[in-house]
Design a protein around this motif. Structure first.
Motif, PDB file in Angstrom:
ATOM      1  N   ALA A   8       0.941  -1.007  -0.057  1.00 39.67           N
ATOM      2  CA  ALA A   8      -0.013   0.148   0.153  1.00 39.67           C
ATOM      3  C   ALA A   8       0.753   1.250  -0.118  1.00 39.67           C
ATOM      4  O   ALA A   8       0.468   2.584   0.201  1.00 39.67           O
ATOM      5  CB  ALA A   8      -0.870  -0.125   1.317  1.00 39.67           C
ATOM      6  N   THR A  27      -3.661  -5.168  -1.401  1.00 36.50           N
ATOM      7  CA  THR A  27      -3.306  -4.658  -0.042  1.00 36.50           C
ATOM      8  C   THR A  27      -3.969  -5.642   0.870  1.00 36.50           C
ATOM      9  O   THR A  27      -4.585  -6.418   0.446  1.00 36.50           O
ATOM     10  CB  THR A  27      -3.936  -3.298   0.015  1.00 36.50           C
ATOM     11  OG1 THR A  27      -5.354  -3.218   0.006  1.00 36.50           O
ATOM     12  CG2 THR A  27      -3.443  -2.349  -1.103  1.00 36.50           C
ATOM     13  N   PRO A  29      -5.036  -5.664   5.376  1.00 35.52           N
ATOM     14  CA  PRO A  29      -5.134  -4.578   6.687  1.00 35.52           C
ATOM     15  C   PRO A  29      -3.822  -4.387   7.101  1.00 35.52           C
ATOM     16  O   PRO A  29      -3.503  -3.295   7.412  1.00 35.52           O
ATOM     17  CB  PRO A  29      -5.950  -5.459   7.635  1.00 35.52           C
ATOM     18  CG  PRO A  29      -6.991  -6.333   6.803  1.00 35.52           C
ATOM     19  CD  PRO A  29      -5.930  -6.587   5.545  1.00 35.52           C
ATOM     20  N   ILE A  32      -2.022  -1.769   4.964  1.00 35.14           N
ATOM     21  CA  ILE A  32      -2.708  -0.561   4.915  1.00 35.14           C
ATOM     22  C   ILE A  32      -2.293   0.025   6.235  1.00 35.14           C
ATOM     23  O   ILE A  32      -1.766   1.228   6.382  1.00 35.14           O
ATOM     24  CB  ILE A  32      -4.208  -0.576   4.967  1.00 35.14           C
ATOM     25  CG1 ILE A  32      -4.624  -1.111   3.585  1.00 35.14           C
ATOM     26  CG2 ILE A  32      -4.769   0.753   5.158  1.00 35.14           C
ATOM     27  CD1 ILE A  32      -4.921  -0.195   2.523  1.00 35.14           C
ATOM     28  N   ALA A  33      -2.209  -0.844   7.618  1.00 35.00           N
ATOM     29  CA  ALA A  33      -1.725  -0.234   8.672  1.00 35.00           C
ATOM     30  C   ALA A  33      -0.310   0.285   8.783  1.00 35.00           C
ATOM     31  O   ALA A  33       0.038   1.119   9.533  1.00 35.00           O
ATOM     32  CB  ALA A  33      -2.041  -1.236   9.835  1.00 35.00           C
ATOM     33  N   PHE A  39      -7.004   5.944   5.465  1.00 31.77           N
ATOM     34  CA  PHE A  39      -7.393   4.910   4.509  1.00 31.77           C
ATOM     35  C   PHE A  39      -7.807   5.762   3.336  1.00 31.77           C
ATOM     36  O   PHE A  39      -7.169   5.253   2.224  1.00 31.77           O
ATOM     37  CB  PHE A  39      -8.591   4.115   5.163  1.00 31.77           C
ATOM     38  CG  PHE A  39      -8.849   3.085   4.321  1.00 31.77           C
ATOM     39  CD1 PHE A  39      -8.102   2.128   3.891  1.00 31.77           C
ATOM     40  CD2 PHE A  39     -10.189   3.167   3.427  1.00 31.77           C
ATOM     41  CE1 PHE A  39      -8.615   1.106   3.020  1.00 31.77           C
ATOM     42  CE2 PHE A  39     -10.631   2.098   2.293  1.00 31.77           C
ATOM     43  CZ  PHE A  39      -9.774   1.060   2.074  1.00 31.77           C
ATOM     44  N   VAL A  43      -5.926   5.172  -0.028  1.00 34.87           N
ATOM     45  CA  VAL A  43      -6.437   4.698  -1.424  1.00 34.87           C
ATOM     46  C   VAL A  43      -6.656   5.246  -2.523  1.00 34.87           C
ATOM     47  O   VAL A  43      -6.433   5.011  -3.691  1.00 34.87           O
ATOM     48  CB  VAL A  43      -7.586   3.843  -0.985  1.00 34.87           C
ATOM     49  CG1 VAL A  43      -8.574   3.218  -2.051  1.00 34.87           C
ATOM     50  CG2 VAL A  43      -7.253   2.630   0.263  1.00 34.87           C
ATOM     51  N   LEU A  56      -8.583  -4.246  -2.290  1.00 33.48           N
ATOM     52  CA  LEU A  56      -9.053  -3.596  -0.919  1.00 33.48           C
ATOM     53  C   LEU A  56      -9.736  -4.609  -0.214  1.00 33.48           C
ATOM     54  O   LEU A  56     -10.743  -5.296  -0.547  1.00 33.48           O
ATOM     55  CB  LEU A  56      -9.722  -2.606  -1.015  1.00 33.48           C
ATOM     56  CG  LEU A  56      -8.945  -1.489  -1.879  1.00 33.48           C
ATOM     57  CD1 LEU A  56     -10.189  -0.122  -1.810  1.00 33.48           C
ATOM     58  CD2 LEU A  56      -7.623  -1.028  -1.173  1.00 33.48           C
TER      59      LEU A  56
END
Ligand code: E4P
Length: 232
Positions: A8, A27, A29, A32-33, A39, A43, A56
């Motif tokens: 991401a 991606t 979680p 992304i974190a 978020f 994105v 996603l």
């Protein structure tokens, strides 16, 4: 085989998109974190760079929550693919989303049977996690081989997206088996670009060139010379 970046990170995504080698992005979680952006902002940036599928993932565990999140994610752009975990609730969500024309990627797949069920439910992609299988002493790639064989036996259209790739050999093996997609972290993609003999060869060419004191002619000089040659 399509190449997706499993990241991401906007800078990484842009680097490989600029090379023209990126067919899509996955991606999750965790990925992304890792980024320090919110978020939607994150994105949004990814979707501005990538025209291919951008995967996603939903984070709800019940079907209703998954469907709610899937609708929100799919509304962001037509190239969003919704990642749904391989659970009973996930399969119900995949079936409904398939009927609505929303493309899904069933993630956290570790067996051919899970892949068969995901396809029956209507998954657009299934993601066998080969690196994590290797980690626990199973040969991850053999699961990919079995899934591909089953899908071919029954003309199943679900695409096999080889995930949790750890090194370039995984990519070669996935391509040899005929997997539809391989998603990999940026370090694997960087290793695929590089070869020590390329670096050695390039250095030798440039050393020889500079030792000879040569210079590439300017375009105008080159054009004039070509015209002269054509006139002779
Ligand atoms: C795929 O979509 C997943 O994000 C990913 O490949 C997981 O890889 P990992 O096992 O290296 O976390």
């Amino acid at each position: 085989m399509k190449i997706f970046l499993d990241s991401a990170n906007v800078a990484s995504i842009k680097t490989f998109a600029d090379m023209g080698i990126l067919d899509g992005v996955t991606t999750n979680p965790t990925l992304i974190a890792k980024e320090s952006q919110g978020f939607l902002e994150l994105v949004g940036e990814i979707l501005r760079i990538v025209t291919g599928p951008v995967n996603l993932e939903v984070v709800s565990q019940n079907t209703e929550g998954m469907l709610h999140e899937a609708h929100d994610l799919a509304a962001l752009a037509p190239n969003v693919v919704v990642k749904v975990p391989m659970t009973s609730e996930g399969l119900v969500a995949v079936r409904k989303l398939h009927k609505e024309g929303i493309k899904t990627n069933v993630t956290l797949v570790f067996s051919p049977n899970q892949a068969l069920l995901a396809a029956k439910a209507g998954a657009g992609y299934v993601s066998p996690f080969i690196g994590r299988l290797d980690d626990v002493g199973h040969v991850g790639m053999s699961v990919v081989e079995e899934i591909l064989q089953i899908y071919r036996n029954y003309d199943i259209e679900t695409q096999v997206l080889v995930a949790s790739i750890r090194h370039p050999i995984h990519v070669v093996e996935a391509a040899k088996l005929g997997a539809h997609v391989a998603t990999m972290p940026s370090d694997v993609l960087e290793k695929m670009v590089k070869h020590p003999l390329t670096d050695i060869g390039l250095k030798r060419f440039l050393d020889d060139w500079s030792k000879a004191g040569l210079k590439l002619p300017e375009r105008r000089t080159l054009e004039a010379k070509t015209r002269g040659l054509a006139g002779n």
